[in-house]
Design a protein around this motif. Structure first.
Motif, mmCIF file in Angstrom:
data_model
loop_
_atom_site.group_PDB
_atom_site.id
_atom_site.type_symbol
_atom_site.label_atom_id
_atom_site.label_comp_id
_atom_site.label_asym_id
_atom_site.label_seq_id
_atom_site.Cartn_x
_atom_site.Cartn_y
_atom_site.Cartn_z
ATOM 1 N N GLU A 11 0.845 -1.188 0.000
ATOM 2 C CA GLU A 11 0.000 0.000 0.000
ATOM 3 C C GLU A 11 0.878 1.235 0.000
ATOM 4 O OE1 GLU A 11 -3.117 0.066 2.867
ATOM 5 O OE2 GLU A 11 -3.546 -2.072 2.585
ATOM 6 N N ARG A 12 0.454 2.237 -0.776
ATOM 7 C CA ARG A 12 1.173 3.502 -0.853
ATOM 8 C C ARG A 12 0.178 4.649 -0.923
ATOM 9 N NH1 ARG A 12 6.410 2.908 -4.588
ATOM 10 N NH2 ARG A 12 7.085 0.898 -3.831
ATOM 11 N N VAL A 13 0.605 5.815 -0.481
ATOM 12 C CA VAL A 13 -0.198 7.019 -0.608
ATOM 13 C C VAL A 13 0.294 7.741 -1.858
ATOM 14 C CG1 VAL A 13 -0.806 9.217 0.438
ATOM 15 C CG2 VAL A 13 -0.518 7.185 1.884
#
Length: 92
Positions: A11-13
């Motif tokens: 997961e990444r922003v």
């Protein structure tokens, strides 16, 4: 052909650039959504031609052709909007 795939969730922003041109007439409630990504291997992730090197890698790793095409379409739609009924054009 047989194969096996092992996936890892990561997961990444991220930031997205979103644009929208309004529709008109009988098609105003319908939309065409255009999308593209800048880079998927260019920061040295596994599969990159230079793993571990945290910089964009131009060339085969990162042609940005999708983004370039999206920008050409956006400019074209803004400069010469079609006459008559038209769908909403949105980018994401």
């Amino acid at each position: 052909v047989r194969g096996e795939v092992a996936l890892e969730r990561e997961e990444r922003v991220l930031c997205n650039l979103i644009g929208r041109l309004p529709g008109a007439g009988a098609l105003a409630g319908e939309a065409v959504v255009l999308g593209a990504h800048l880079d998927h291997l260019g920061f040295g992730q596994r599969g990159s031609m230079k793993p571990g090197e945290r910089v964009l890698h131009p060339g085969a790793d990162d042609t940005a052709s999708g983004v370039a095409g999206l920008l050409v379409l956006a400019r074209r739609f803004c400069l010469t909007p079609p006459a008559g009924p038209r769908r909403i054009v949105a980018s994401r």
